[in-house]
Design a protein around this motif. Structure first.
Motif, PDB file in Angstrom:
ATOM      1  N   SER B 200     122.413 -40.778  14.220  1.00 43.32           N
ATOM      2  CA  SER B 200     123.780 -41.206  13.920  1.00 43.32           C
ATOM      3  C   SER B 200     123.809 -42.602  13.291  1.00 43.32           C
ATOM      4  O   SER B 200     123.075 -43.508  13.695  1.00 43.32           O
ATOM      5  CB  SER B 200     124.603 -41.182  15.200  1.00 43.32           C
ATOM      6  OG  SER B 200     125.559 -42.187  15.160  1.00 43.32           O
ATOM      7  N   VAL B 201     124.685 -42.760  12.296  1.00 40.91           N
ATOM      8  CA  VAL B 201     124.821 -44.052  11.615  1.00 40.91           C
ATOM      9  C   VAL B 201     125.379 -45.093  12.571  1.00 40.91           C
ATOM     10  O   VAL B 201     125.030 -46.270  12.495  1.00 40.91           O
ATOM     11  CB  VAL B 201     125.769 -43.924  10.406  1.00 40.91           C
ATOM     12  CG1 VAL B 201     125.699 -45.159   9.539  1.00 40.91           C
ATOM     13  CG2 VAL B 201     125.420 -42.698   9.599  1.00 40.91           C
ATOM     14  N   ASP B 202     126.229 -44.660  13.478  1.00 35.04           N
ATOM     15  CA  ASP B 202     126.895 -45.588  14.393  1.00 35.04           C
ATOM     16  C   ASP B 202     125.896 -46.418  15.185  1.00 35.04           C
ATOM     17  O   ASP B 202     126.082 -47.609  15.396  1.00 35.04           O
ATOM     18  CB  ASP B 202     127.787 -44.813  15.378  1.00 35.04           C
ATOM     19  CG  ASP B 202     128.829 -44.002  14.633  1.00 35.04           C
ATOM     20  OD1 ASP B 202     129.047 -44.309  13.443  1.00 35.04           O
ATOM     21  OD2 ASP B 202     129.401 -43.072  15.231  1.00 35.04           O
ATOM     22  N   VAL B 203     124.826 -45.735  15.602  1.00 40.07           N
ATOM     23  CA  VAL B 203     123.822 -46.438  16.394  1.00 40.07           C
ATOM     24  C   VAL B 203     123.252 -47.605  15.599  1.00 40.07           C
ATOM     25  O   VAL B 203     123.069 -48.699  16.118  1.00 40.07           O
ATOM     26  CB  VAL B 203     122.685 -45.462  16.769  1.00 40.07           C
ATOM     27  CG1 VAL B 203     121.719 -46.134  17.704  1.00 40.07           C
ATOM     28  CG2 VAL B 203     123.255 -44.205  17.383  1.00 40.07           C
ATOM     29  N   TYR B 204     123.002 -47.341  14.305  1.00 37.82           N
ATOM     30  CA  TYR B 204     122.434 -48.396  13.471  1.00 37.82           C
ATOM     31  C   TYR B 204     123.437 -49.522  13.267  1.00 37.82           C
ATOM     32  O   TYR B 204     123.096 -50.698  13.321  1.00 37.82           O
ATOM     33  CB  TYR B 204     122.023 -47.829  12.113  1.00 37.82           C
ATOM     34  CG  TYR B 204     120.738 -47.070  12.173  1.00 37.82           C
ATOM     35  CD1 TYR B 204     119.531 -47.747  12.116  1.00 37.82           C
ATOM     36  CD2 TYR B 204     120.725 -45.703  12.309  1.00 37.82           C
ATOM     37  CE1 TYR B 204     118.340 -47.061  12.185  1.00 37.82           C
ATOM     38  CE2 TYR B 204     119.552 -45.008  12.382  1.00 37.82           C
ATOM     39  CZ  TYR B 204     118.350 -45.676  12.309  1.00 37.82           C
ATOM     40  OH  TYR B 204     117.191 -44.999  12.389  1.00 37.82           O
ATOM     41  N   SER B 205     124.700 -49.144  13.023  1.00 40.52           N
ATOM     42  CA  SER B 205     125.732 -50.157  12.818  1.00 40.52           C
ATOM     43  C   SER B 205     125.820 -51.046  14.048  1.00 40.52           C
ATOM     44  O   SER B 205     125.859 -52.276  13.943  1.00 40.52           O
ATOM     45  CB  SER B 205     127.084 -49.492  12.558  1.00 40.52           C
ATOM     46  OG  SER B 205     126.946 -48.501  11.587  1.00 40.52           O
ATOM     47  N   ALA B 206     125.804 -50.400  15.213  1.00 40.08           N
ATOM     48  CA  ALA B 206     125.897 -51.166  16.453  1.00 40.08           C
ATOM     49  C   ALA B 206     124.714 -52.119  16.583  1.00 40.08           C
ATOM     50  O   ALA B 206     124.873 -53.291  16.918  1.00 40.08           O
ATOM     51  CB  ALA B 206     125.948 -50.213  17.645  1.00 40.08           C
ATOM     52  N   ALA B 207     123.519 -51.603  16.266  1.00 40.41           N
ATOM     53  CA  ALA B 207     122.321 -52.433  16.360  1.00 40.41           C
ATOM     54  C   ALA B 207     122.407 -53.610  15.398  1.00 40.41           C
ATOM     55  O   ALA B 207     121.984 -54.723  15.697  1.00 40.41           O
ATOM     56  CB  ALA B 207     121.088 -51.599  16.070  1.00 40.41           C
ATOM     57  N   GLU B 208     123.008 -53.357  14.237  1.00 40.51           N
ATOM     58  CA  GLU B 208     123.100 -54.402  13.244  1.00 40.51           C
ATOM     59  C   GLU B 208     124.061 -55.490  13.707  1.00 40.51           C
ATOM     60  O   GLU B 208     123.807 -56.678  13.501  1.00 40.51           O
ATOM     61  CB  GLU B 208     123.568 -53.789  11.922  1.00 40.51           C
ATOM     62  CG  GLU B 208     122.728 -54.244  10.748  1.00 40.51           C
ATOM     63  CD  GLU B 208     123.140 -53.545   9.479  1.00 40.51           C
ATOM     64  OE1 GLU B 208     122.949 -52.318   9.419  1.00 40.51           O
ATOM     65  OE2 GLU B 208     123.673 -54.202   8.590  1.00 40.51           O
TER      66      GLU B 208
END
Lengths: 304, 310
Positions: B200-208
């Motif tokens: 999921s893209v969301d996970v990456y956004s959150a990590a960023e």
């Protein structure tokens, strides 16, 4: 059902890097890597094309010119039997063996799509006795060292009188491609909601009609993936054809190319031309149907 | 009333899978058993008399049972053992190279950049080529006399003459590893890419948002999510490497001396160059046993992770 197949269109825009901008430095690194990757993937194949339209003397010249100083179609003329030259006997085998390859690969693909698709459908939709065991057998057949079977094939086909026939090759290739087809189609049918079959049954179809009148017509992408893959495997196969069909007129293209490569009196540029001609059908097939193939194969492998 | 309605569901399904299973039984399982039998006999290809199995008028020769003689013979042969160690090196090097290169390719292709669809198409080219052609085109690049890579090195004044890549045994073996990886790594990349795109893209956004850099995101998010695929890729690569034969045929024929002779090549050569089917099938059967083991691992993994219901 957990699926890892690349389905979510929303993810297509994920770019790993920072969401808004990429720094100049990392951009440069990225484009450097992209260039290197492109060169790595396509460079050798492009060079095959270049050598096939060059004269051997220019390939041996040092310093080497990467842009061919002379361009010629002579190699292709030799390969296609349009001119006489010292190895024309070898070259004359190329077109007939290509036809053999085409016949074998087409027949295997057709059989795969009929038999393999049907089996894939049953695995996707029904529970039946021996399901798990036969799935394991399919998987094992797919991971099996084909070469261990070749001595047995040799003796069995000889007993059946099928040595040096295209029929023999078709039968054997079918068995090796069927496991792939079944798994790819099984994975594909699992993506089609089974409400479709159920409503067909309600509408008065029997189970067989629900399959071939309702489900099969919407399975185009899966069929294309499985068919193209089976065709590619057969078109490219070398070892079995080399060992089983030793008579000149009965073999497929790969053994003929290898035989030419083994002759020291044939220029590499001529062999490159035959290699390019032989590679083109499979490459085009894969490029044309890449979307379906990538989806079918990744879904088929990841899910088993 | 048609056939489909009367049959029970299970029988109907069995009928659908029957043709495929019969074909596979006749052309894979039966020859597999026959090969096993052959590995315990003194096969003489030219002899057609002697014990045989009569099936529907077809006479399949059975040859003379010699017990474990073929197996004892190959295990006594130092060439078998040196081939086995060479095979293990080949498999290890290939799995490492194909996996790392495949993962690297997938990471690049997972970025967004102009021309990404085109690069993805190019990914399929090395993989769609026949190994015969793969071998041919690398001859064109690595050959001592007319190889393009040798030409490039000469043009750059890096070598005086040419490098003979196939003259030294170890160098030839490593060339085989790399050429095979060139052919196979794209498929690994496809699998990795499919896995990456399902995260999921969301996970990456959150990590960023939390300030994780590229390599942190790779190490803590991407890699753990790719673990099942990493395993799949390595198992498939291992099996493929154990069985690789066609590239050896085109590029080295097991030579120089026996320096690129793997177990698969040794078995093939024993059976089809020297027509010793007994020892040949025995050698190849030791490979089959390994593959069976790997299939079990693979199957357990797939069923456990992706289809808990099956």
């Amino acid at each position: 059902m957990a699926t890892i197949a690349p389905t979510a269109a929303a993810n297509r825009d994920y770019r790993g890097g920072r969401y808004k901008t990429r720094s100049v430095g990392s951009g440069l690194v990225l484009y450097g890597l992209i260039l290197a990757l492109a060169l790595w993937l396509i460079g050798p194949f492009v060079w095959l094309l270049v050598t096939s339209i060059s004269y051997q003397r220019n390939l041996m010249a040092r310093p080497l010119s990467f842009v061919p100083p002379e361009v010629t179609l002579d190699n292709y003329r030799m390969v296609l039997g349009l001119v006489r030259f010292h190895a024309e006997g070898q070259a004359a085998r190329i077109l007939p063996s290509m036809l053999n390859s085409l016949i074998v690969a087409s027949a295997v693909t057709a059989l795969n799509l009929i038999i393999g698709t049907t089996a894939g459908y049953a695995y996707a939709r029904y529970r039946f006795p021996l399901k798990t065991l036969s799935l394991f057998a399919l998987l094992f057949a797919r991971m099996l060292p084909t070469v261990v079977l070749v001595p047995a094939f040799f003796l069995m086909l000889r007993a059946l009188g099928l040595q040096n026939t295209l029929t023999g090759l078709v039968v054997i290739y079918c068995a090796f491609t069927l496991p792939f087809t079944v798994w790819i189609m099984k994975a594909y049918f699992e993506t089609i909601p089974d409400e479709l079959d159920k409503s067909a049954l309600v509408d008065g179809c029997n189970r067989l009609q629900a399959y071939y009148r309702v489900v099969l017509p919407v399975s185009g992408p899966g069929l294309v993936a499985a068919g193209a893959f089976a065709f590619m495997l057969c078109w490219n196969e070398f070892i079995i054809a080399q060992v089983l069909n030793t008579k000149p007129d009965t073999t497929t293209l790969p053994p003929v190319i290898v035989a030419m490569n083994g002759q020291t009196n044939i220029d590499y540029s001529v062999i490159a031309a035959s290699g390019f001609v032989g590679a083109l059908p499979a490459v085009l097939l894969v490029l044309i149907f890449q979307k379906q193939m990538v989806q079918g194969l990744t879904a088929g492998s990841v899910k088993g | 009333m048609t056939l489909g309605v009367r049959l029970s569901e299970g029988r109907f399904a069995l009928l659908l899978v029957l043709p495929a299973l019969l074909a596979i039984f006749a052309v894979v399982m039966l020859p597999l058993l026959y090969s096993l039998w052959l590995s315990f006999t003194d096969v003489n290809v030219l002899r057609t008399s002697g014990p045989a199995l009569e099936l529907f008028g077809v006479r399949v020769p059975l040859f003379r049972w010699v017990g474990l003689q073929n197996y004892v013979g190959i295990f006594d042969d130092p060439l078998y053992w040196s081939s086995l160690w060479r095979t293990l090196y080949f498999v290890g090097a290939f799995v490492l190279e194909a996996t790392l290169v495949g993962l690297g390719m997938a990471l690049i292709l997972n970025e967004r950049f102009a021309g990404r669809p085109l690069l993805r198409s190019l990914l399929l080219i090395p993989w769609s080529l026949s190994r015969v052609v793969v071998g041919l085109l690398w001859i064109g690049i690595l050959d001592f006399e007319f190889g393009a890579f040798n030409g490039l090195l000469y043009n750059l004044h890096l070598v005086d003459g040419s490098i003979a890549f196939f003259k030294d045994g170890f160098s030839a073996l490593n060339v085989l590893v790399s050429v095979y990886a060139w052919n196979q790594a794209p498929f690994a990349a496809l699998l990795f890419l499919a896995g990456m795109q399902s995260i999921s893209v969301d996970v990456y956004s959150a990590a960023e948002v939390d300030g994780a850099g590229y390599w942190q995101r790779f190490g803590y998010l991407t890699l753990p999510a790719l673990r099942p695929i990493l395993f799949l890729v390595t198992v498939l690569a291992t099996v493929n490497a154990f069985l690789m034969l066609d590239l050896i045929y085109v590029l080295t024929m097991g030579g120089p001396a026996h320096d690129t002779t793997t177990v698969a090549w040794l078995g093939f050569q024993t059976a089809f160059t020297f027509f010793k089917f007994g020892p040949g099938t025995a050698i190849l059967y030791t490979l089959t046993a390994l593959c069976l083991l790997l299939t079990l691992v693979y199957y357990r993994l797939i069923l456990a992770r992706f289809e808990p219901a099956a």
